[in-house]
Design a protein around this motif. Structure first.
Motif, PDB file in Angstrom:
ATOM      1  N   GLY A  97       0.820  -1.203   0.000  1.00  0.00           N
ATOM      2  CA  GLY A  97       0.000   0.000   0.000  1.00  0.00           C
ATOM      3  C   GLY A  97       0.855   1.254   0.000  1.00  0.00           C
ATOM      4  N   TRP A  98       1.896   1.242   0.819  1.00  0.00           N
ATOM      5  CA  TRP A  98       2.824   2.379   0.853  1.00  0.00           C
ATOM      6  C   TRP A  98       3.554   2.510  -0.481  1.00  0.00           C
ATOM      7  CZ3 TRP A  98       4.053   6.141   4.508  1.00  0.00           C
ATOM      8  CH2 TRP A  98       5.188   6.893   4.219  1.00  0.00           C
ATOM      9  N   PHE A  99       4.034   1.378  -1.012  1.00  0.00           N
ATOM     10  CA  PHE A  99       4.822   1.414  -2.250  1.00  0.00           C
ATOM     11  C   PHE A  99       3.995   1.959  -3.415  1.00  0.00           C
ATOM     12  CE2 PHE A  99       7.413  -2.465  -0.634  1.00  0.00           C
ATOM     13  CZ  PHE A  99       8.092  -1.631   0.233  1.00  0.00           C
ATOM     14  N   ILE A 100       2.745   1.502  -3.543  1.00  0.00           N
ATOM     15  CA  ILE A 100       1.904   1.950  -4.654  1.00  0.00           C
ATOM     16  C   ILE A 100       1.627   3.447  -4.540  1.00  0.00           C
ATOM     17  CG2 ILE A 100      -0.414   1.769  -5.657  1.00  0.00           C
ATOM     18  CD1 ILE A 100      -0.309  -1.236  -4.965  1.00  0.00           C
ATOM     19  N   THR A 101       1.340   3.896  -3.315  1.00  0.00           N
ATOM     20  CA  THR A 101       1.098   5.331  -3.112  1.00  0.00           C
ATOM     21  C   THR A 101       2.335   6.145  -3.447  1.00  0.00           C
ATOM     22  OG1 THR A 101      -0.475   4.809  -1.332  1.00  0.00           O
ATOM     23  CG2 THR A 101       0.364   7.064  -1.435  1.00  0.00           C
ATOM     24  N   ALA A 102       3.492   5.697  -2.963  1.00  0.00           N
ATOM     25  CA  ALA A 102       4.745   6.413  -3.235  1.00  0.00           C
ATOM     26  C   ALA A 102       5.063   6.412  -4.726  1.00  0.00           C
ATOM     27  CB  ALA A 102       5.890   5.775  -2.448  1.00  0.00           C
ATOM     28  N   SER A 103       4.747   5.302  -5.409  1.00  0.00           N
ATOM     29  CA  SER A 103       4.991   5.218  -6.847  1.00  0.00           C
ATOM     30  C   SER A 103       4.156   6.235  -7.606  1.00  0.00           C
ATOM     31  CB  SER A 103       4.680   3.803  -7.353  1.00  0.00           C
ATOM     32  OG  SER A 103       5.512   2.847  -6.745  1.00  0.00           O
ATOM     33  N   LEU A 104       2.881   6.317  -7.254  1.00  0.00           N
ATOM     34  CA  LEU A 104       1.999   7.272  -7.923  1.00  0.00           C
ATOM     35  C   LEU A 104       2.448   8.710  -7.684  1.00  0.00           C
ATOM     36  CD1 LEU A 104      -1.508   5.666  -7.229  1.00  0.00           C
ATOM     37  CD2 LEU A 104      -0.382   5.929  -9.452  1.00  0.00           C
ATOM     38  N   VAL A 105       2.857   8.996  -6.452  1.00  0.00           N
ATOM     39  CA  VAL A 105       3.340  10.342  -6.135  1.00  0.00           C
ATOM     40  C   VAL A 105       4.599  10.663  -6.935  1.00  0.00           C
ATOM     41  CG1 VAL A 105       4.353  11.774  -4.313  1.00  0.00           C
ATOM     42  CG2 VAL A 105       2.307  10.415  -3.838  1.00  0.00           C
ATOM     43  N   SER A 106       5.533   9.700  -7.001  1.00  0.00           N
ATOM     44  CA  SER A 106       6.799   9.924  -7.703  1.00  0.00           C
ATOM     45  C   SER A 106       6.573  10.143  -9.193  1.00  0.00           C
ATOM     46  CB  SER A 106       7.734   8.728  -7.490  1.00  0.00           C
ATOM     47  OG  SER A 106       7.989   8.512  -6.122  1.00  0.00           O
TER      48      SER A 106
ATOM     49  N   THR B  87       3.784  11.053 -10.713  1.00  0.00           N
ATOM     50  CA  THR B  87       3.025  12.296 -10.929  1.00  0.00           C
ATOM     51  C   THR B  87       3.914  13.511 -10.756  1.00  0.00           C
ATOM     52  OG1 THR B  87       1.022  11.198 -10.103  1.00  0.00           O
ATOM     53  CG2 THR B  87       0.996  13.607 -10.217  1.00  0.00           C
ATOM     54  N   LEU B  88       4.778  13.472  -9.755  1.00  0.00           N
ATOM     55  CA  LEU B  88       5.684  14.601  -9.522  1.00  0.00           C
ATOM     56  C   LEU B  88       6.608  14.811 -10.719  1.00  0.00           C
ATOM     57  CD1 LEU B  88       6.752  16.781  -7.619  1.00  0.00           C
ATOM     58  CD2 LEU B  88       8.320  15.084  -6.658  1.00  0.00           C
ATOM     59  N   GLY B  89       7.081  13.716 -11.338  1.00  0.00           N
ATOM     60  CA  GLY B  89       7.930  13.837 -12.519  1.00  0.00           C
ATOM     61  C   GLY B  89       7.213  14.534 -13.654  1.00  0.00           C
ATOM     62  N   LEU B  90       5.933  14.188 -13.854  1.00  0.00           N
ATOM     63  CA  LEU B  90       5.128  14.842 -14.894  1.00  0.00           C
ATOM     64  C   LEU B  90       4.937  16.333 -14.600  1.00  0.00           C
ATOM     65  CD1 LEU B  90       2.255  12.253 -15.588  1.00  0.00           C
ATOM     66  CD2 LEU B  90       4.180  12.810 -17.078  1.00  0.00           C
ATOM     67  N   ILE B  91       4.600  16.629 -13.350  1.00  0.00           N
ATOM     68  CA  ILE B  91       4.325  18.024 -12.979  1.00  0.00           C
ATOM     69  C   ILE B  91       5.571  18.881 -13.115  1.00  0.00           C
ATOM     70  CG2 ILE B  91       3.710  19.540 -11.051  1.00  0.00           C
ATOM     71  CD1 ILE B  91       1.857  17.306 -10.051  1.00  0.00           C
ATOM     72  N   MET B  92       6.705  18.385 -12.608  1.00  0.00           N
ATOM     73  CA  MET B  92       7.932  19.180 -12.638  1.00  0.00           C
ATOM     74  C   MET B  92       8.438  19.387 -14.063  1.00  0.00           C
ATOM     75  SD  MET B  92       8.481  20.100  -9.547  1.00  0.00           S
ATOM     76  CE  MET B  92      10.165  20.739  -9.628  1.00  0.00           C
ATOM     77  N   ALA B  93       8.345  18.341 -14.897  1.00  0.00           N
ATOM     78  CA  ALA B  93       8.787  18.479 -16.293  1.00  0.00           C
ATOM     79  C   ALA B  93       7.892  19.443 -17.051  1.00  0.00           C
ATOM     80  CB  ALA B  93       8.803  17.116 -16.981  1.00  0.00           C
ATOM     81  N   THR B  94       6.599  19.443 -16.725  1.00  0.00           N
ATOM     82  CA  THR B  94       5.671  20.373 -17.377  1.00  0.00           C
ATOM     83  C   THR B  94       5.945  21.811 -16.948  1.00  0.00           C
ATOM     84  OG1 THR B  94       3.960  18.657 -17.486  1.00  0.00           O
ATOM     85  CG2 THR B  94       3.242  20.938 -17.718  1.00  0.00           C
ATOM     86  N   MET B  95       6.259  21.986 -15.676  1.00  0.00           N
ATOM     87  CA  MET B  95       6.524  23.332 -15.160  1.00  0.00           C
ATOM     88  C   MET B  95       7.869  23.886 -15.636  1.00  0.00           C
ATOM     89  SD  MET B  95       5.162  22.982 -11.214  1.00  0.00           S
ATOM     90  CE  MET B  95       6.053  24.476 -10.782  1.00  0.00           C
TER      91      MET B  95
ATOM     92  N   LEU C 185      14.760  17.004  -5.083  1.00  0.00           N
ATOM     93  CA  LEU C 185      14.706  17.727  -3.810  1.00  0.00           C
ATOM     94  C   LEU C 185      13.267  17.840  -3.319  1.00  0.00           C
ATOM     95  CD1 LEU C 185      16.327  19.290  -1.675  1.00  0.00           C
ATOM     96  CD2 LEU C 185      15.991  21.358  -3.042  1.00  0.00           C
ATOM     97  N   VAL C 186      12.346  18.119  -4.243  1.00  0.00           N
ATOM     98  CA  VAL C 186      10.925  18.168  -3.879  1.00  0.00           C
ATOM     99  C   VAL C 186      10.452  16.796  -3.415  1.00  0.00           C
ATOM    100  CG1 VAL C 186       8.582  18.571  -4.738  1.00  0.00           C
ATOM    101  CG2 VAL C 186      10.453  20.073  -5.472  1.00  0.00           C
ATOM    102  N   LEU C 187      10.877  15.735  -4.122  1.00  0.00           N
ATOM    103  CA  LEU C 187      10.483  14.377  -3.743  1.00  0.00           C
ATOM    104  C   LEU C 187      11.055  14.010  -2.379  1.00  0.00           C
ATOM    105  CD1 LEU C 187       9.107  11.717  -4.365  1.00  0.00           C
ATOM    106  CD2 LEU C 187      11.108  11.030  -5.695  1.00  0.00           C
ATOM    107  N   TRP C 188      12.323  14.362  -2.130  1.00  0.00           N
ATOM    108  CA  TRP C 188      12.912  14.113  -0.804  1.00  0.00           C
ATOM    109  C   TRP C 188      12.092  14.802   0.277  1.00  0.00           C
ATOM    110  CZ3 TRP C 188      18.571  15.615  -2.491  1.00  0.00           C
ATOM    111  CH2 TRP C 188      19.077  14.602  -3.321  1.00  0.00           C
ATOM    112  N   SER C 189      11.695  16.042   0.008  1.00  0.00           N
ATOM    113  CA  SER C 189      10.912  16.796   0.993  1.00  0.00           C
ATOM    114  C   SER C 189       9.587  16.111   1.269  1.00  0.00           C
ATOM    115  CB  SER C 189      10.667  18.226   0.494  1.00  0.00           C
ATOM    116  OG  SER C 189      11.888  18.900   0.268  1.00  0.00           O
ATOM    117  N   LEU C 190       8.927  15.623   0.205  1.00  0.00           N
ATOM    118  CA  LEU C 190       7.657  14.924   0.375  1.00  0.00           C
ATOM    119  C   LEU C 190       7.829  13.635   1.176  1.00  0.00           C
ATOM    120  CD1 LEU C 190       6.016  15.347  -3.170  1.00  0.00           C
ATOM    121  CD2 LEU C 190       5.437  16.555  -1.058  1.00  0.00           C
ATOM    122  N   LEU C 191       8.911  12.907   0.892  1.00  0.00           N
ATOM    123  CA  LEU C 191       9.175  11.666   1.628  1.00  0.00           C
ATOM    124  C   LEU C 191       9.425  11.944   3.106  1.00  0.00           C
ATOM    125  CD1 LEU C 191      11.482   9.805  -0.939  1.00  0.00           C
ATOM    126  CD2 LEU C 191       9.170   9.140  -0.273  1.00  0.00           C
TER     127      LEU C 191
END
Length: 437
Positions: A87-96, A98-106, A235-241
């Motif tokens: 459950g933790w792994f799947i949630t962390a995977s989705l966050v990671s 999604t974050l890659g998509l958002i940051m690359a778009t920004m 760095l953003v991902l580290w902060s979220l973790l």
């Protein structure tokens, strides 16, 4: 100053010296062939160290995982811990992802590169058919336990160890002799690990020197926007973790971050998550995570919780699409995210796995596979960040699951810091309560 702090300091010094020596060699040997030959001599040290790590990974994972499962007592406990971890792994995977998509778009790292793009028809010689769902599912189960260990297939070792450990736990008194042998094997493997880890600073020095010798510092300047954007995203991902860790562990999560600094540096400098595995076990021991939890969750994490690698996949695919000025609609991006959610789970143990996954994704969405050639030159530098992020994500996951299971004992506080080390700086090899569980 304890041994733990000594090794960390040596690793940092080795990174700096490796950069200086590598830059000097890059200047002294401007011919690419000569530079590659010199780098080859440096890489001997790194190759030997990584071979030593691979030598101990299979028996270490098997023995610690079997004992962890055996100490849990029954299959229902194993299943419960596995479900919580997944459950933790799947949630962390989705966050990671999604974050890659958002940051690359920004950040738009692929726009206005100012570099000649590789021809669209250029091939990369990467096998992109190795990550189908069918292959992944069938690959879960080893044809032979010996073959899985010989090839360091962490996921297959995990499956075999679950069967072995569960069967051992059902034997009761009859299984005590075998359990004692495996318990002794754990102690032996941790002793070997402790000795191997003292070669880490030399391996770090050689890895950095080898990379800088062949690539030089100029390539870092050329791809500064892409690399800077990726490390900002990390760095953003580290902060979220860390925030997720604080949410479940309180301020003690900051203690865990301090304790894993050595495996973090080791994974970063060698660009190998495997190199950090033994030290992560020790750091989690010190933090108070019961060994039966950490020895079960960590190997699972190495197959299902590669946060840094997954974020890189979405970030890199969007970078390539931007470089070739190919617009990906939001619906396509979401489809790609879900596809990567599956394909990224086969990364563990595959050389340059992120590149293979990215190549397969590019092919699936009709993007130029030649775009991989843009990032191959700096992939080593990016892999350093990915590997270190994987170490952070898996350590936090293990600690949180232990907290959920009530298997997180009191450990060093934020104020105690490094003074919580044992007298000689060593970490206890096995927690007494785990051995008696």
């Amino acid at each position: 100053m304890g041994k733990h702090l000594h090794i960390t300091t040596y690793i940092v010094i080795a990174m700096v010296l490796g950069g200086v020596v590598g830059y000097a060699c890059n200047i002294a040997f401007p011919d690419p062939k000569a530079a590659k030959d010199v780098a080859g001599y440096f890489s001997i040290i790194t190759d030997v160290f990584l071979r030593l790590i691979k030598m101990i990974i299979a028996p270490l994972v098997f023995s610690t995982l079997v004992m962890g499962i055996a100490h849990m007592g029954d299959a229902s406990t194993v299943g419960r811990v596995g479900v919580k971890a997944m459950g933790w792994f799947i949630t962390a995977s989705l966050v990671s992802l999604t974050l890659g998509l958002i940051m690359a778009t920004m950040l738009q790292p692929g726009h206005n590169l100012g570099l000649p793009l590789p021809e669209v028809g250029t091939t990369t010689s990467l096998k992109t058919n190795a990550f189908t769902l069918k292959d992944f599912v069938t690959h879960l189960v080893p044809r032979s336990a010996a073959e899985a260990m010989a090839n360091n297939e962490i996921l297959q070792i995990l499956v075999f160890s679950i069967f072995f450990g569960t069967a051992l736990s059902t034997l009761g008194e009859k299984g005590k002799r075998m359990a004692g042998v495996i318990e002794d094997l754990v102690q032996v493997m941790l002793k070997i690990t402790s000795a191997v880890m003292w070669l880490a600073p030399a391996a770090v020095f050689a890895a950095i020197a080898s990379t800088i010798t062949t690539q030089g510092l100029a390539i870092l300047v050329t791809f500064a926007k892409f690399m800077g954007g990726f490390y900002l995203s990390l760095l953003v991902l580290w902060s979220l973790l860390v925030l997720a860790g604080i949410a479940f562990l309180g301020k003690r999560a900051l203690v865990l971050i301090r304790l894993i600094r050595e495996p973090f540096l080791l994974a970063f400098s060698t660009a190998s998550s495997e190199a950090a595995y033994p030290k992560l076990l020790e750091a989690l021991d010190k933090f108070g995570v019961d060994r039966k939890i950490s020895s079960f969750v960590l190997p699972m994490g190495y197959s299902f919780n590669l946060d840094g690698s997954m974020m890189y996949c979405t970030f890199a695919v969007l970078f390539i699409s931007q470089a070739y000025d190919v617009h990906l609609p939001l619906g396509t991006q979401i489809t790609m995210l879900l596809l990567l959610m599956l394909t990224s789970k086969g990364m563990a143990g595959v050389p340059r796995a992120s590149l293979v996954v990215i190549a397969a994704t590019l092919n699936q969405f009709s993007l130029p596979e030649a775009g991989l050639l843009l990032i191959m030159g700096v992939d080593q530098f990016l892999d350093m960040g990915r590997s270190a992020t994987n170490a952070v994500g898996n350590s936090i996951a293990a600690a949180v699951v232990a907290k959920w299971e009530g298997q997180l004992s009191s450990g060093p506080t934020l104020d105690e810091g490094d003074e919580s080390d044992t007298a000689d700086g060593a970490v206890p090899l096995h927690k007494p309560d785990a051995a008696q569980a």
